[in-house]
Design a protein around this motif. Structure first.
Motif, PDB file in Angstrom:
ATOM      1  N   VAL A 231      -7.368  20.079   9.010  1.00  0.00           N
ATOM      2  CA  VAL A 231      -6.460  20.787   9.908  1.00  0.00           C
ATOM      3  C   VAL A 231      -5.124  21.084   9.224  1.00  0.00           C
ATOM      4  O   VAL A 231      -4.102  21.235   9.878  1.00  0.00           O
ATOM      5  CB  VAL A 231      -6.224  19.982  11.211  1.00  0.00           C
ATOM      6  CG1 VAL A 231      -7.504  19.918  12.014  1.00  0.00           C
ATOM      7  CG2 VAL A 231      -5.710  18.569  10.906  1.00  0.00           C
ATOM      8  N   LYS A 232      -5.143  21.209   7.895  1.00  0.00           N
ATOM      9  CA  LYS A 232      -3.924  21.561   7.177  1.00  0.00           C
ATOM     10  C   LYS A 232      -3.452  22.952   7.580  1.00  0.00           C
ATOM     11  O   LYS A 232      -4.237  23.872   7.728  1.00  0.00           O
ATOM     12  CB  LYS A 232      -4.165  21.512   5.665  1.00  0.00           C
ATOM     13  CG  LYS A 232      -4.448  20.112   5.140  1.00  0.00           C
ATOM     14  CD  LYS A 232      -4.704  20.135   3.646  1.00  0.00           C
ATOM     15  CE  LYS A 232      -4.998  18.730   3.133  1.00  0.00           C
ATOM     16  NZ  LYS A 232      -5.312  18.738   1.675  1.00  0.00           N
ATOM     17  N   LYS A 233      -2.134  23.097   7.741  1.00  0.00           N
ATOM     18  CA  LYS A 233      -1.573  24.343   8.246  1.00  0.00           C
ATOM     19  C   LYS A 233      -1.833  25.519   7.321  1.00  0.00           C
ATOM     20  O   LYS A 233      -1.961  26.662   7.766  1.00  0.00           O
ATOM     21  CB  LYS A 233      -0.066  24.173   8.458  1.00  0.00           C
ATOM     22  CG  LYS A 233       0.571  25.230   9.350  1.00  0.00           C
ATOM     23  CD  LYS A 233       0.072  25.145  10.787  1.00  0.00           C
ATOM     24  CE  LYS A 233       0.774  26.132  11.697  1.00  0.00           C
ATOM     25  NZ  LYS A 233       0.254  26.079  13.081  1.00  0.00           N
ATOM     26  N   ASN A 234      -1.951  25.271   6.017  1.00  0.00           N
ATOM     27  CA  ASN A 234      -2.162  26.387   5.077  1.00  0.00           C
ATOM     28  C   ASN A 234      -3.572  26.978   5.170  1.00  0.00           C
ATOM     29  O   ASN A 234      -3.888  27.957   4.507  1.00  0.00           O
ATOM     30  CB  ASN A 234      -1.861  25.959   3.637  1.00  0.00           C
ATOM     31  CG  ASN A 234      -2.752  24.826   3.141  1.00  0.00           C
ATOM     32  OD1 ASN A 234      -3.661  24.392   3.846  1.00  0.00           O
ATOM     33  ND2 ASN A 234      -2.483  24.354   1.940  1.00  0.00           N
ATOM     34  N   LEU A 235      -4.422  26.393   6.011  1.00  0.00           N
ATOM     35  CA  LEU A 235      -5.763  26.941   6.240  1.00  0.00           C
ATOM     36  C   LEU A 235      -5.807  27.830   7.476  1.00  0.00           C
ATOM     37  O   LEU A 235      -6.891  28.210   7.938  1.00  0.00           O
ATOM     38  CB  LEU A 235      -6.771  25.798   6.398  1.00  0.00           C
ATOM     39  CG  LEU A 235      -6.937  24.890   5.179  1.00  0.00           C
ATOM     40  CD1 LEU A 235      -7.883  23.736   5.508  1.00  0.00           C
ATOM     41  CD2 LEU A 235      -7.449  25.666   3.969  1.00  0.00           C
ATOM     42  N   GLN A 236      -4.637  28.186   8.001  1.00  0.00           N
ATOM     43  CA  GLN A 236      -4.547  28.888   9.271  1.00  0.00           C
ATOM     44  C   GLN A 236      -5.377  30.159   9.323  1.00  0.00           C
ATOM     45  O   GLN A 236      -5.996  30.474  10.344  1.00  0.00           O
ATOM     46  CB  GLN A 236      -3.080  29.214   9.572  1.00  0.00           C
ATOM     47  CG  GLN A 236      -2.852  29.824  10.941  1.00  0.00           C
ATOM     48  CD  GLN A 236      -1.370  29.908  11.276  1.00  0.00           C
ATOM     49  OE1 GLN A 236      -0.528  29.978  10.401  1.00  0.00           O
ATOM     50  NE2 GLN A 236      -1.052  29.880  12.554  1.00  0.00           N
ATOM     51  N   ASN A 237      -5.405  30.914   8.233  1.00  0.00           N
ATOM     52  CA  ASN A 237      -6.117  32.199   8.227  1.00  0.00           C
ATOM     53  C   ASN A 237      -7.466  32.121   7.510  1.00  0.00           C
ATOM     54  O   ASN A 237      -8.009  33.147   7.099  1.00  0.00           O
ATOM     55  CB  ASN A 237      -5.230  33.267   7.590  1.00  0.00           C
ATOM     56  CG  ASN A 237      -3.966  33.512   8.392  1.00  0.00           C
ATOM     57  OD1 ASN A 237      -4.011  33.621   9.620  1.00  0.00           O
ATOM     58  ND2 ASN A 237      -2.830  33.576   7.721  1.00  0.00           N
ATOM     59  N   LYS A 238      -8.007  30.923   7.368  1.00  0.00           N
ATOM     60  CA  LYS A 238      -9.302  30.720   6.726  1.00  0.00           C
ATOM     61  C   LYS A 238     -10.369  30.402   7.768  1.00  0.00           C
ATOM     62  O   LYS A 238     -10.068  29.926   8.863  1.00  0.00           O
ATOM     63  CB  LYS A 238      -9.223  29.559   5.733  1.00  0.00           C
ATOM     64  CG  LYS A 238      -8.128  29.693   4.679  1.00  0.00           C
ATOM     65  CD  LYS A 238      -8.450  30.752   3.647  1.00  0.00           C
ATOM     66  CE  LYS A 238      -7.398  30.766   2.548  1.00  0.00           C
ATOM     67  NZ  LYS A 238      -7.686  31.801   1.521  1.00  0.00           N
TER      68      LYS A 238
END
Length: 288
Positions: A231-238
């Motif tokens: 749930v890391k924020k940098n995966l938001q658009n993955k």
């Protein structure tokens, strides 16, 4: 301590921490208004089932027209607020250079488009209802399913919220999905893509993540999680959530995680299983 001091303390917290929906300033969508629109939409899709209404062959056109007008007027206001708030506060236009009229036109266009989509949503929800009836020996009629099955209500609201999500409406689809989540215990993110004839049996504790892809004729039971490995924020658009292909059954409390995880067509996933890797078509997966 007197009442004035208590009020001063609360007002001071407003200044310190924000999160106030003031008219004409931080004017973002109002949850109660959105829920009221959602109720009208549900009544439009299942007339006479969701609220006490006197409907007959003489007045049904009038009742339907009244709801359509209410939905367009009230939803347009809430979408307009969400567009203005998102543009100014979050991403597109931090300078505040955006016109109310521009957002109103976009909001009205989207509201009308949703009403135009109602016949198609009704078609899909009818298939979901039939899937519930055919998939549960305890169900005695489609009408019973519509009146009493939380899974059907959650899927209905998902289909409304998903249309708005796909048409770029911020905030409001999540208000809708979280409202029905609170009622049913079923958490379907409006961004998920779900095919036809979808059945959630019992339903409590089901979680379906934002980037899930679910095919046709899928059946899941209570406690199923279709979630992300991280749930890391940098995966938001993955793509973070699994793909479930056609004709899959997932039994209670199974957990399936990861954007690269695919459950192949025609598979059966047993209860209490934990899956983070893809499963071939027509597989049977059980605990241990």
């Amino acid at each position: 301590m007197n009442i004035d001091m208590l009020i001063d303390g609360i007002l001071d917290s407003y200044d310190r921490y924000g999160l106030i929906n003031r008219n004409n300033t931080e004017d973002f969508p109002n949850r109660q208004n959105v829920v009221a629109v959602l109720s009208d939409l549900q009544s439009l899709i299942f007339p006479g089932f969701r609220s006490a209404e006197n409907i007959d062959s003489v007045n049904i056109r009038y009742v339907t027209g009244q709801k359509v007008n209410n939905i367009i007027a009230n939803l347009t206001k809430e979408i307009q607020k969400s567009l203005i708030y998102t543009s100014i506060r979050i991403k597109e236009n931090p300078s505040g250079d955006i016109t109310q009229s521009h957002c109103f036109k976009l909001a009205e266009k989207t509201s009308i488009a949703l009403v135009e989509e109602i016949p198609e949503i009704r078609r899909k929800v009818q298939l979901d209802t039939i899937a519930a009836y055919n998939g549960d020996p305890a169900a005695h009629s489609n009408e019973e399913v519509v009146l009493s099955y939380p899974g059907v209500e959650a899927i209905l609201v998902y289909r409304i919220a998903h249309f708005l999500y796909e048409n770029g409406v911020p905030i409001i689809p999540r208000i809708m999905s979280e409202h029905v989540h609170g009622k049913t215990g079923i958490d379907i993110h409006p961004g998920a893509i779900i095919g036809e004839s979808f059945f959630i049996d019992h339903g409590t504790g089901v979680v379906i993540g934002e980037t899930c892809l679910i095919g046709n004729n899928v059946k899941i039971y209570q406690g199923v999680t279709l979630g992300a490995l991280s749930v890391k924020k940098n995966l938001q658009n993955k793509k973070r959530h699994p793909t479930i292909e056609d004709d899959v059954t997932i039994y209670a409390n199974a957990t399936i995680l990861g954007g690269e995880t695919t459950i192949g067509r025609g598979s059966t996933i047993g209860g209490n299983t934990w899956i983070t890797k893809s499963v071939e078509a027509k597989s049977v997966v059980t605990q241990g």
